[in-house]
Design a protein around this motif. Structure first.
Motif, PDB file in Angstrom:
ATOM      1  N   MET A   1      95.039 -48.368 -80.308  1.00  0.00           N
ATOM      2  CA  MET A   1      93.782 -47.641 -80.453  1.00  0.00           C
ATOM      3  C   MET A   1      93.756 -46.793 -81.732  1.00  0.00           C
ATOM      4  N   GLN A   4      93.225 -48.940 -85.070  1.00  0.00           N
ATOM      5  CA  GLN A   4      92.081 -49.835 -85.221  1.00  0.00           C
ATOM      6  C   GLN A   4      91.180 -49.374 -86.370  1.00  0.00           C
ATOM      7  N   THR A   7      85.060 -50.820 -84.768  1.00  0.00           N
ATOM      8  CA  THR A   7      84.753 -50.738 -83.343  1.00  0.00           C
ATOM      9  C   THR A   7      84.937 -52.113 -82.704  1.00  0.00           C
ATOM     10  N   PRO A   8      85.719 -52.212 -81.611  1.00  0.00           N
ATOM     11  CA  PRO A   8      85.925 -53.529 -80.990  1.00  0.00           C
ATOM     12  C   PRO A   8      84.646 -54.034 -80.305  1.00  0.00           C
ATOM     13  N   THR A  10      83.202 -55.123 -77.292  1.00  0.00           N
ATOM     14  CA  THR A  10      83.472 -55.151 -75.844  1.00  0.00           C
ATOM     15  C   THR A  10      82.164 -55.364 -75.071  1.00  0.00           C
ATOM     16  N   THR A  11      81.186 -55.970 -75.743  1.00  0.00           N
ATOM     17  CA  THR A  11      79.860 -56.162 -75.127  1.00  0.00           C
ATOM     18  C   THR A  11      79.940 -56.966 -73.827  1.00  0.00           C
ATOM     19  N   TYR A  13      82.190 -57.058 -71.597  1.00  0.00           N
ATOM     20  CA  TYR A  13      82.631 -56.218 -70.475  1.00  0.00           C
ATOM     21  C   TYR A  13      81.514 -55.277 -70.026  1.00  0.00           C
ATOM     22  N   MET A  14      80.726 -54.812 -71.017  1.00  0.00           N
ATOM     23  CA  MET A  14      79.581 -53.950 -70.664  1.00  0.00           C
ATOM     24  C   MET A  14      78.595 -54.754 -69.809  1.00  0.00           C
ATOM     25  N   MET A  16      79.271 -57.355 -67.981  1.00  0.00           N
ATOM     26  CA  MET A  16      79.888 -57.583 -66.670  1.00  0.00           C
ATOM     27  C   MET A  16      79.753 -56.328 -65.782  1.00  0.00           C
ATOM     28  N   GLY A  17      79.974 -55.165 -66.390  1.00  0.00           N
ATOM     29  CA  GLY A  17      79.867 -53.898 -65.652  1.00  0.00           C
ATOM     30  C   GLY A  17      78.467 -53.709 -65.090  1.00  0.00           C
ATOM     31  N   TYR A  18      77.454 -53.944 -65.928  1.00  0.00           N
ATOM     32  CA  TYR A  18      76.072 -53.742 -65.467  1.00  0.00           C
ATOM     33  C   TYR A  18      75.633 -54.851 -64.515  1.00  0.00           C
ATOM     34  N   VAL A  20      77.605 -55.986 -62.240  1.00  0.00           N
ATOM     35  CA  VAL A  20      78.138 -55.481 -60.966  1.00  0.00           C
ATOM     36  C   VAL A  20      77.140 -54.512 -60.326  1.00  0.00           C
ATOM     37  N   PHE A  21      76.633 -53.566 -61.136  1.00  0.00           N
ATOM     38  CA  PHE A  21      75.660 -52.592 -60.607  1.00  0.00           C
ATOM     39  C   PHE A  21      74.408 -53.316 -60.097  1.00  0.00           C
ATOM     40  N   LEU A  24      75.163 -55.618 -56.820  1.00  0.00           N
ATOM     41  CA  LEU A  24      75.418 -54.837 -55.600  1.00  0.00           C
ATOM     42  C   LEU A  24      74.183 -54.064 -55.141  1.00  0.00           C
TER      43      LEU A  24
ATOM     44  N   ILE B  33      82.600 -45.138 -80.723  1.00  0.00           N
ATOM     45  CA  ILE B  33      83.208 -45.877 -81.829  1.00  0.00           C
ATOM     46  C   ILE B  33      84.578 -46.503 -81.493  1.00  0.00           C
ATOM     47  N   ALA B  37      80.939 -51.073 -76.868  1.00  0.00           N
ATOM     48  CA  ALA B  37      79.838 -51.109 -75.891  1.00  0.00           C
ATOM     49  C   ALA B  37      80.285 -50.858 -74.455  1.00  0.00           C
ATOM     50  N   VAL B  41      79.407 -48.368 -69.660  1.00  0.00           N
ATOM     51  CA  VAL B  41      79.629 -48.528 -68.211  1.00  0.00           C
ATOM     52  C   VAL B  41      79.884 -47.149 -67.578  1.00  0.00           C
TER      53      VAL B  41
END
Lengths: 59, 235
Positions: A1, A4, A7-8, A10-11, A13-14, A16-18, A20-21, A24, B33, B37, B41
């Motif tokens: 971290m 680096q 910015t990685p 990670t869209t 995963y975002m 996937m997270g939403y 889930v919301f 459910l 940053i 994204a 969550v």
């Protein structure tokens, strides 16, 4: 971290997270509606049976 | 059961607030940053955890009130609140696992917070199963009330887990353990989006609770109608 440089991404995963919301909460809302519909149908059936029973006892 | 005008207004308001909170989370709050994204969550992850805890607290209060008064309405609220709490705790645990994958490089680890949250979820899922397994309504309500009081021990334990044990789970409000992974400083727009999400979820909880209580009342009403009809048919 700490090393680096940018910015990685990670869209995914975002999303996937939403997902889930959404799944459910929509699932729970649908289950509430389905249970309510089932109970209302049952109420209708019982009321109909009661009125049929009353009619037959009059005759 | 007649449609309730207040409940309709509350439901529409909750939906509008949810839309606004989605705007705040995805547009108003800036991109974090370091994590990217996936940090977004966080807003609903914490809010769903908060609703889980609030729902179980309401169950505790209503269980005590039921045992003290034997008034059925408290049992209805306790059961409704557990059901909603289990749904929101599930959201909290699963979304946390999704967030952990890119940040901790694993979907799951037996960290004190994750472990206590899972125990809490299992305890309240067992509450719902307990209610299903008991035939006698009076016994069912009494057992559930006692269980609802005892199970609450898991709630403060889950909240305190990241503050009393060494953990990789970050503490966003307050100071984190130095070994925590996924910490970040909230900027003012992030803080606004976070508190608005908490407020929206609380509003949503009240709406869902009201709907669920009405459903429970309808269930009792139907059961009473059914037994009256059976009595009538048997005589």
């Amino acid at each position: 971290m700490f090393l680096q440089e940018s910015t990685p991404d990670t869209t995914i995963y975002m999303i996937m997270g939403y997902a889930v919301f959404s799944i459910l909460s929509a699932g729970y809302a649908i289950s509430l509606l389905a249970r309510r519909r089932k109970l209302l149908k049952k109420t209708e059936t019982i009321t109909r049976m009661q009125s049929e029973d009353t009619n037959s006892s009059i005759h | 059961m007649q449609p309730n005008q207040h409940l309709r207004i509350l439901t529409i308001s909750s939906m509008l607030m949810l839309v606004l909170s989605i705007y705040m989370v995805f547009v108003y709050a800036p991109l974090e940053i370091v994590m990217g994204a996936v940090q977004r969550v966080f807003y609903y992850h914490v809010a769903s955890g908060w609703i889980g805890a609030l729902a179980f607290l309401i169950t505790l209060i209503c269980s005590i009130l039921y045992l003290a008064t034997r008034n059925l309405k408290w049992d209805h609220v306790a059961l409704s609140s557990v059901e909603i709490g289990v749904v929101f705790t599930s959201m909290n645990i699963v979304s946390g696992s999704v967030w952990a994958r890119p940040i901790w490089n694993t979907w799951w680890t037996w960290d004190p917070r994750l472990t206590t949250a899972t125990i809490m979820w299992l305890l309240y899922a067992a509450y719902l199963m307990l209610r299903q397994s008991l035939e006698n309504p009076q016994r069912r309500r009494t057992f559930a009330a006692v269980y609802g009081i005892v199970a609450f021990v898991s709630v403060p334990l889950t909240f305190a887990a990241i503050r009393i044990w060494r953990t990789i789970h970050p503490v966003i409000i307050g100071s984190s353990d130095p070994s925590a992974e996924g910490n970040f400083e909230m900027t003012p727009p992030m803080r606004n989006a976070f508190f608005f999400s908490l407020f929206t979820f609380t509003f949503l909880y009240v709406t869902l609770l009201w709907h669920r209580i009405r459903l429970e009342q309808l269930t009792v009403q139907v059961a009473a109608m059914q037994s009256r009809l059976l009595n009538k048919l048997s005589t």
